[in-house]
Write an enzyme that holds these catalytic residues in place. Structure first.
Site, PDB file in Angstrom:
ATOM      1  N   GLU A  70      19.525   5.749  17.421  1.00  0.00           N
ATOM      2  CA  GLU A  70      18.180   5.788  17.986  1.00  0.00           C
ATOM      3  C   GLU A  70      18.147   5.367  19.461  1.00  0.00           C
ATOM      4  O   GLU A  70      19.162   4.946  20.029  1.00  0.00           O
ATOM      5  CB  GLU A  70      17.256   4.905  17.150  1.00  0.00           C
ATOM      6  N   ASN A  71      16.969   5.509  20.041  1.00  0.00           N
ATOM      7  CA  ASN A  71      16.778   5.179  21.454  1.00  0.00           C
ATOM      8  C   ASN A  71      15.365   4.640  21.634  1.00  0.00           C
ATOM      9  O   ASN A  71      14.444   5.058  20.923  1.00  0.00           O
ATOM     10  CB  ASN A  71      16.975   6.452  22.302  1.00  0.00           C
ATOM     11  N   ALA A  72      15.202   3.728  22.588  1.00  0.00           N
ATOM     12  CA  ALA A  72      13.873   3.179  22.865  1.00  0.00           C
ATOM     13  C   ALA A  72      12.887   4.296  23.198  1.00  0.00           C
ATOM     14  O   ALA A  72      11.700   4.197  22.899  1.00  0.00           O
ATOM     15  CB  ALA A  72      13.939   2.173  24.011  1.00  0.00           C
ATOM     16  N   TYR A 124      11.938   7.362  21.789  1.00  0.00           N
ATOM     17  CA  TYR A 124      12.201   7.941  20.463  1.00  0.00           C
ATOM     18  C   TYR A 124      12.778   9.359  20.493  1.00  0.00           C
ATOM     19  O   TYR A 124      13.674   9.670  19.700  1.00  0.00           O
ATOM     20  CB  TYR A 124      10.934   7.903  19.611  1.00  0.00           C
ATOM     21  N   CYS A 156      19.876  12.197  15.238  1.00  0.00           N
ATOM     22  CA  CYS A 156      19.965  11.948  13.795  1.00  0.00           C
ATOM     23  C   CYS A 156      21.430  11.966  13.336  1.00  0.00           C
ATOM     24  O   CYS A 156      22.304  12.503  14.010  1.00  0.00           O
ATOM     25  CB  CYS A 156      19.220  13.027  13.011  1.00  0.00           C
ATOM     26  N   GLU A 209      22.947  13.706  11.076  1.00  0.00           N
ATOM     27  CA  GLU A 209      23.533  15.027  10.901  1.00  0.00           C
ATOM     28  C   GLU A 209      24.005  15.591  12.244  1.00  0.00           C
ATOM     29  O   GLU A 209      25.075  16.202  12.339  1.00  0.00           O
ATOM     30  CB  GLU A 209      22.514  16.000  10.288  1.00  0.00           C
ATOM     31  N   CYS A 251      17.368  18.767  12.102  1.00  0.00           N
ATOM     32  CA  CYS A 251      18.754  18.757  11.617  1.00  0.00           C
ATOM     33  C   CYS A 251      19.069  19.975  10.759  1.00  0.00           C
ATOM     34  O   CYS A 251      20.186  20.480  10.775  1.00  0.00           O
ATOM     35  CB  CYS A 251      19.026  17.464  10.861  1.00  0.00           C
TER      36      CYS A 251
HETATM   37 ZN   LIG Z   1      17.136  14.818  11.709  1.00  0.00          ZN
END
Ligand SMILES: [Zn+2]
Ligand SMILES: [Zn+2]
Ligand SMILES: [Zn+2]
Ligand SMILES: [Zn+2]
Lengths: 148, 148, 148, 148
Positions: free
Chosen positions: B56-58, B60, B65, B67, B101
């Site tokens: 994740e990242n600050a 969003y 993900c 996958e 994904c």
């Molecule tokens: Zn995903």
């Protein structure tokens, strides 16, 4: 190169390895839509090199850039603490990381981390993250501690 | 499980390995914002297993993900030809891959590829890509051949 | 068309308007990289039509698809409750929303919402969201109530 | 404020309007996951103001930030030629656009465009795009002319 290494706290061997591995990573790009190959390699303080290249998608926004492929691989392999980020493309002057990738670097690196950009003809530029993404948005804005 | 393996052309060992490795991959997730861990593992026809987890990242939307981390790693490591995709989360019923994904899987897999979704309590579901993303958008819409 | 309207609870005027406005929206696409124009229009239960088109970026993953432009505009204009989603492209058979956009639709629409896909020569297909994105990932997986 | 307006070629009325509209846009954010509201407004050379706010998704990477919602709306409404970008958040010091959004601004604006960042308590900062995203990646790297 000696001056660059001194300035960014890299050994000549590390710099050479960043160049070699970023160029090698570029060959693995999957970019049938843009035909724009990008290779990336991350160097950790522990001495590991983690490569990545761009992986495009017919739905363009589903593309993952080289830098984010490399960080995805590095982070999920347990690496933390990055000493340098290097990218290689086929153009001159060298291409820089897109803003989305600068944001990804921001999540995991100190502001002073050097980003080495190798061009297609042996040249390069170096800028620190804090120069590429000044006054950056990060975890702190959401009330989280820095993860770098 | 025997029936599942027969239906999707997986050996019991492969199925077991997909479960073990997807759950193991989940532990490497970087998800301080959602606290929602996802692990993924890809199995190639050549027998390789390639893991990934969400990063994740600050900001969003800069999140990658599980996958896509796995496919980024696999594709840039030279892997092609995927026999199965497995994901593991902590909830029941099991979480499925998000649409973004599914689109990534679409780029690199046959429509019949099985996507195994393991939940947090030993259960699982399986659906083929063509069931998860019917009438899909892909390279053909842009005039490109399929890459799968 | 009469049968389609009856099946998906649209009036002939609404169906005609979806077609006209999706095609019109397509003309506003900014797509110098893919040259693949997509138009989208959302119809709310209150009778409003909100258009969008794809807005690409030199960094491909920064691209916003037509559907997400339309939902961005609609949601931030206060619209909620969507009766239909329509997209128009120049190809036949018609292009469907990419997985990322199906995920966006998922956030704001009921599973039964019809997605009308107009092709470049007067034809169309219709599928409900639950058909385009079965066993979908959504807010519930994160412990949030549905927003649709 | 007078000095700011002079420096960035904005009238006091324009500056005031940017503040008012960015704050107003913020109220329309859909952010159940981050609870971090962002409003954005674009001012064109022709005098139009185009608002946006962040629109999140249960699949975090499917989120569209406020700036990209605003540009999506503006570009597909036919607007070109931007005089200023303003964002408003609830924190102090003010949050800056994430790297992904800086890349979006890069596609459509001159390097000198001012980005005004309003905080939650009446303060603000201003930086030009070329300061927020130095040595930027853009259409030229792919062989395309600048679109700004
Ligand atoms: Zn995903
Ligand atoms: Zn990038
Ligand atoms: Zn899409
Ligand atoms: Zn942003």
């Amino acid at each position: 190169i000696a001056a660059t290494c001194a300035l960014y706290n890299l050994t000549p061997t590390e710099f050479s390895e960043l160049h070699t591995q970023a160029v090698a990573a570029k060959a693995a790009a999957y970019c049938p839509y843009s035909h724009f190959r990008v290779g990336c390699v991350l160097l950790t303080h522990a001495g590991a090199y983690i490569p990545g290249a761009n992986v495009e998608n017919a739905s363009y926004p589903v593309t993952t850039c080289a830098e984010r492929v490399a960080f995805g691989r590095a982070i999920t392999s347990g690496h933390r603490g990055f000493k340098a980020v290097a990218v290689a493309t086929d153009i001159s002057p060298p291409a820089s990381p897109c803003g989305m990738c600068r944001q990804c670097i921001r999540e995991f690196c100190e502001p002073s981390v050097p980003v080495v950009m190798f061009d297609g003809s042996g040249g390069y530029s170096v800028m620190r993250l804090e120069e590429l993404l000044p006054m950056s948005f990060g975890p702190e804005a959401l009330g989280f501690p820095s993860q770098a």
